[in-house]
Design a protein around this motif. Structure first.
Motif, PDB file in Angstrom:
ATOM      1  N   LEU A 274       4.375 -10.505  -1.997  1.00  0.00           N
ATOM      2  CA  LEU A 274       2.961 -10.156  -2.071  1.00  0.00           C
ATOM      3  C   LEU A 274       2.682  -8.833  -1.362  1.00  0.00           C
ATOM      4  O   LEU A 274       1.986  -7.964  -1.896  1.00  0.00           O
ATOM      5  N   ALA A 275       3.235  -8.676  -0.165  1.00  0.00           N
ATOM      6  CA  ALA A 275       3.025  -7.421   0.568  1.00  0.00           C
ATOM      7  C   ALA A 275       3.702  -6.263  -0.157  1.00  0.00           C
ATOM      8  O   ALA A 275       3.171  -5.142  -0.191  1.00  0.00           O
ATOM      9  N   GLY A 276       4.863  -6.513  -0.750  1.00  0.00           N
ATOM     10  CA  GLY A 276       5.553  -5.477  -1.512  1.00  0.00           C
ATOM     11  C   GLY A 276       4.753  -5.030  -2.720  1.00  0.00           C
ATOM     12  O   GLY A 276       4.778  -3.847  -3.101  1.00  0.00           O
ATOM     13  N   LYS A 277       4.035  -5.946  -3.340  1.00  0.00           N
ATOM     14  CA  LYS A 277       3.192  -5.593  -4.486  1.00  0.00           C
ATOM     15  C   LYS A 277       2.056  -4.660  -4.063  1.00  0.00           C
ATOM     16  O   LYS A 277       1.735  -3.700  -4.771  1.00  0.00           O
ATOM     17  N   VAL A 278       1.460  -4.944  -2.907  1.00  0.00           N
ATOM     18  CA  VAL A 278       0.414  -4.048  -2.396  1.00  0.00           C
ATOM     19  C   VAL A 278       0.999  -2.675  -2.120  1.00  0.00           C
ATOM     20  O   VAL A 278       0.421  -1.641  -2.485  1.00  0.00           O
ATOM     21  N   LYS A 279       2.165  -2.649  -1.487  1.00  0.00           N
ATOM     22  CA  LYS A 279       2.810  -1.371  -1.163  1.00  0.00           C
ATOM     23  C   LYS A 279       3.159  -0.598  -2.435  1.00  0.00           C
ATOM     24  O   LYS A 279       3.023   0.631  -2.480  1.00  0.00           O
ATOM     25  N   ALA A 280       3.596  -1.306  -3.474  1.00  0.00           N
ATOM     26  CA  ALA A 280       3.910  -0.634  -4.738  1.00  0.00           C
ATOM     27  C   ALA A 280       2.661   0.020  -5.329  1.00  0.00           C
ATOM     28  O   ALA A 280       2.711   1.158  -5.817  1.00  0.00           O
ATOM     29  N   LEU A 281       1.536  -0.678  -5.297  1.00  0.00           N
ATOM     30  CA  LEU A 281       0.284  -0.113  -5.807  1.00  0.00           C
ATOM     31  C   LEU A 281      -0.115   1.121  -5.015  1.00  0.00           C
ATOM     32  O   LEU A 281      -0.533   2.136  -5.587  1.00  0.00           O
ATOM     33  N   LEU A 282       0.027   1.057  -3.687  1.00  0.00           N
ATOM     34  CA  LEU A 282      -0.341   2.194  -2.851  1.00  0.00           C
ATOM     35  C   LEU A 282       0.605   3.374  -3.071  1.00  0.00           C
ATOM     36  O   LEU A 282       0.219   4.530  -2.869  1.00  0.00           O
ATOM     37  N   ASP A 291      12.376  -0.271  -2.032  1.00  0.00           N
ATOM     38  CA  ASP A 291      11.717   0.540  -1.006  1.00  0.00           C
ATOM     39  C   ASP A 291      10.408  -0.096  -0.541  1.00  0.00           C
ATOM     40  O   ASP A 291      10.037   0.021   0.640  1.00  0.00           O
ATOM     41  N   ASP A 292       9.708  -0.754  -1.457  1.00  0.00           N
ATOM     42  CA  ASP A 292       8.451  -1.421  -1.089  1.00  0.00           C
ATOM     43  C   ASP A 292       8.723  -2.617  -0.183  1.00  0.00           C
ATOM     44  O   ASP A 292       7.947  -2.898   0.737  1.00  0.00           O
ATOM     45  N   ILE A 294      11.351  -2.889   1.852  1.00  0.00           N
ATOM     46  CA  ILE A 294      11.772  -2.331   3.143  1.00  0.00           C
ATOM     47  C   ILE A 294      10.553  -1.934   3.977  1.00  0.00           C
ATOM     48  O   ILE A 294      10.521  -2.137   5.196  1.00  0.00           O
ATOM     49  N   ALA A 295       9.539  -1.385   3.323  1.00  0.00           N
ATOM     50  CA  ALA A 295       8.347  -0.895   4.031  1.00  0.00           C
ATOM     51  C   ALA A 295       7.576  -2.008   4.730  1.00  0.00           C
ATOM     52  O   ALA A 295       6.894  -1.751   5.728  1.00  0.00           O
ATOM     53  N   VAL A 296       7.667  -3.233   4.229  1.00  0.00           N
ATOM     54  CA  VAL A 296       6.899  -4.338   4.812  1.00  0.00           C
ATOM     55  C   VAL A 296       7.786  -5.358   5.530  1.00  0.00           C
ATOM     56  O   VAL A 296       7.294  -6.375   6.011  1.00  0.00           O
ATOM     57  N   ALA A 297       9.089  -5.081   5.611  1.00  0.00           N
ATOM     58  CA  ALA A 297      10.031  -6.069   6.143  1.00  0.00           C
ATOM     59  C   ALA A 297       9.724  -6.458   7.582  1.00  0.00           C
ATOM     60  O   ALA A 297       9.726  -7.653   7.937  1.00  0.00           O
ATOM     61  N   HIS A 298       9.461  -5.494   8.447  1.00  0.00           N
ATOM     62  CA  HIS A 298       9.264  -5.812   9.865  1.00  0.00           C
ATOM     63  C   HIS A 298       7.986  -6.620  10.124  1.00  0.00           C
ATOM     64  O   HIS A 298       8.063  -7.661  10.792  1.00  0.00           O
ATOM     65  N   PRO A 299       6.815  -6.209   9.641  1.00  0.00           N
ATOM     66  CA  PRO A 299       5.624  -7.032   9.897  1.00  0.00           C
ATOM     67  C   PRO A 299       5.670  -8.402   9.237  1.00  0.00           C
ATOM     68  O   PRO A 299       5.054  -9.354   9.723  1.00  0.00           O
ATOM     69  N   VAL A 300       6.403  -8.535   8.125  1.00  0.00           N
ATOM     70  CA  VAL A 300       6.492  -9.831   7.448  1.00  0.00           C
ATOM     71  C   VAL A 300       7.451 -10.777   8.170  1.00  0.00           C
ATOM     72  O   VAL A 300       7.195 -11.980   8.269  1.00  0.00           O
ATOM     73  N   LEU A 301       8.541 -10.246   8.707  1.00  0.00           N
ATOM     74  CA  LEU A 301       9.615 -11.113   9.217  1.00  0.00           C
ATOM     75  C   LEU A 301       9.685 -11.241  10.733  1.00  0.00           C
ATOM     76  O   LEU A 301      10.295 -12.182  11.235  1.00  0.00           O
ATOM     77  N   ARG A 302       9.071 -10.319  11.483  1.00  0.00           N
ATOM     78  CA  ARG A 302       9.305 -10.291  12.935  1.00  0.00           C
ATOM     79  C   ARG A 302       8.871 -11.577  13.647  1.00  0.00           C
ATOM     80  O   ARG A 302       9.441 -11.951  14.672  1.00  0.00           O
ATOM     81  N   HIS A 303       7.872 -12.274  13.108  1.00  0.00           N
ATOM     82  CA  HIS A 303       7.405 -13.497  13.756  1.00  0.00           C
ATOM     83  C   HIS A 303       8.043 -14.755  13.147  1.00  0.00           C
ATOM     84  O   HIS A 303       7.722 -15.868  13.560  1.00  0.00           O
ATOM     85  N   ARG A 304       8.935 -14.563  12.198  1.00  0.00           N
ATOM     86  CA  ARG A 304       9.569 -15.710  11.541  1.00  0.00           C
ATOM     87  C   ARG A 304      10.977 -15.979  12.073  1.00  0.00           C
ATOM     88  O   ARG A 304      11.615 -16.938  11.642  1.00  0.00           O
TER      89      ARG A 304
END
Length: 330
Positions: A274-282, A291-292, A294-304
């Protein structure tokens, strides 16, 4: 096929125009923190919730209230304390006097019945109250006794916690942290940002935010996000990334096997998509690419990721572990 691509291009333009309009309006109130603003808006457009971590005084409350004004949505703030009960956020039945002089029980909704909810210092609430909030986040409805209230969309909880002061707090369990799409770390302003903060907050100037979107616009933006296609390459990359956070998997790095007790769950892959889809649109793309992700990997996974004692003793962070997995997949 041509018409389909044209429609996708129009939807992308609609999404980006509104996204950046909201971000620009919020920036008239919030100094700096562009990455945090974009992260919160990404979670809002993806239909997820966000956990903001930072010391007091960095403008987390102002950020959420500014977004609510820019998108013209009802906003409520809940200041969590150890003595707060579930009914304080969900609502309760109150005995009210009727016009005829009698009495009847009337349900009074709590502050959770809103569109944007700021859960301030969520880790100061007891586990019982935390679970009541997190149930609403998951189900998007409030159940009190036999009464069930469906929450209006868009609905988003933005929770904050202080990473330093741990006295009298109740850390969120891993299963509850997993319900947040993003965990964003709010840092200190830059030197130039401090100059701007002084000028904006200690003068007589009044800043008024204009509504540049509304609930219908946000719901349409969410629909557009879910319609973005994902390439097989991006799917494979995201799957291997999540598996790479799980100890002893074939994609796990040495750091993961040494320092991680529990890796990301299937919710992690859903959030990455879902976050990657937003990043792709942006990024003005019509499909999600690695690449999309990778751009959201840290905020999505750091608390998991649940780190073991060796990681804590060695000062190893979740972000460094995620980076090691990304390097292994490169």
């Amino acid at each position: 096929m041509v018409n389909s691509l044209t429609d996708l291009a129009k939807q992308r333009q609609y999404f980006t125009d509104n996204f950046f309009a909201i971000a620009e309006e919020v920036s008239t109130m919030i100094v700096g923190q562009q990455a945090v603003v974009e992260g919160v808006l990404t979670a809002l457009c993806a239909g997820g919730h966000v956990l903001l971590e930072g010391v007091p005084g960095l403008g987390k409350t102002m950020l959420v209230s500014s977004i609510s004004k820019a998108v013209s949505l009802p906003f409520s703030r809940i200041q969590f304390t150890p003595d707060m009960m579930p009914a304080d956020i969900q609502g309760t039945s109150v005995l009210m006097e009727t016009e005829s002089g009698g009495h009847e029980l009337t349900f009074q909704p709590g502050p959770i019945v809103s569109n944007l909810v700021l859960a301030d210092e969520i880790n100061r609430a007891t586990p019982k109250t935390q679970s009541a909030l997190l149930e609403v986040m998951q189900e998007k409805q409030v159940t009190v006794g036999r009464r069930t209230i469906k929450l209006d969309e868009p609905f988003c909880v933005m929770a904050t916690q202080n990473p330093v002061d741990q006295e009298g707090t109740y850390p969120l369990p891993e299963a509850q942290l997993d319900r947040f799409l993003f965990k964003l770390e709010v840092g200190y302003p830059t030197e130039q940002d401090y100059h701007t903060i002084i000028d904006r907050t200690t003068s007589g100037e009044q800043i008024h935010l204009n509504a540049v979107a509304n609930g219908d616009v946000l719901n349409e933006m969410r629909r557009i996000v879910r319609s973005v296609p994902v390439t097989e390459e991006a799917k494979t990359f995201a799957i291997r990334l999540v598996m790479g956070t799980q100890p002893q998997s074939q994609y796990a790095s040495t750091k993961v096997n040494s320092y991680v007790a529990l890796g990301a769950s299937p919710r992690g892959i859903q959030s990455l998509m879902l976050a990657g889809k937003v990043k792709a649109l942006l990024n003005k793309r019509l499909s999600v690419r690695p690449d999309d992700i990778i751009a959201v990997a840290h905020p999505v996974l750091r608390h998991r990721l649940v780190l073991n004692f060796s990681a804590q003793a060695a000062g190893i962070s979740s972000d460094s572990i995620i980076s090691s997995v990304l390097e292994g997949l490169a």
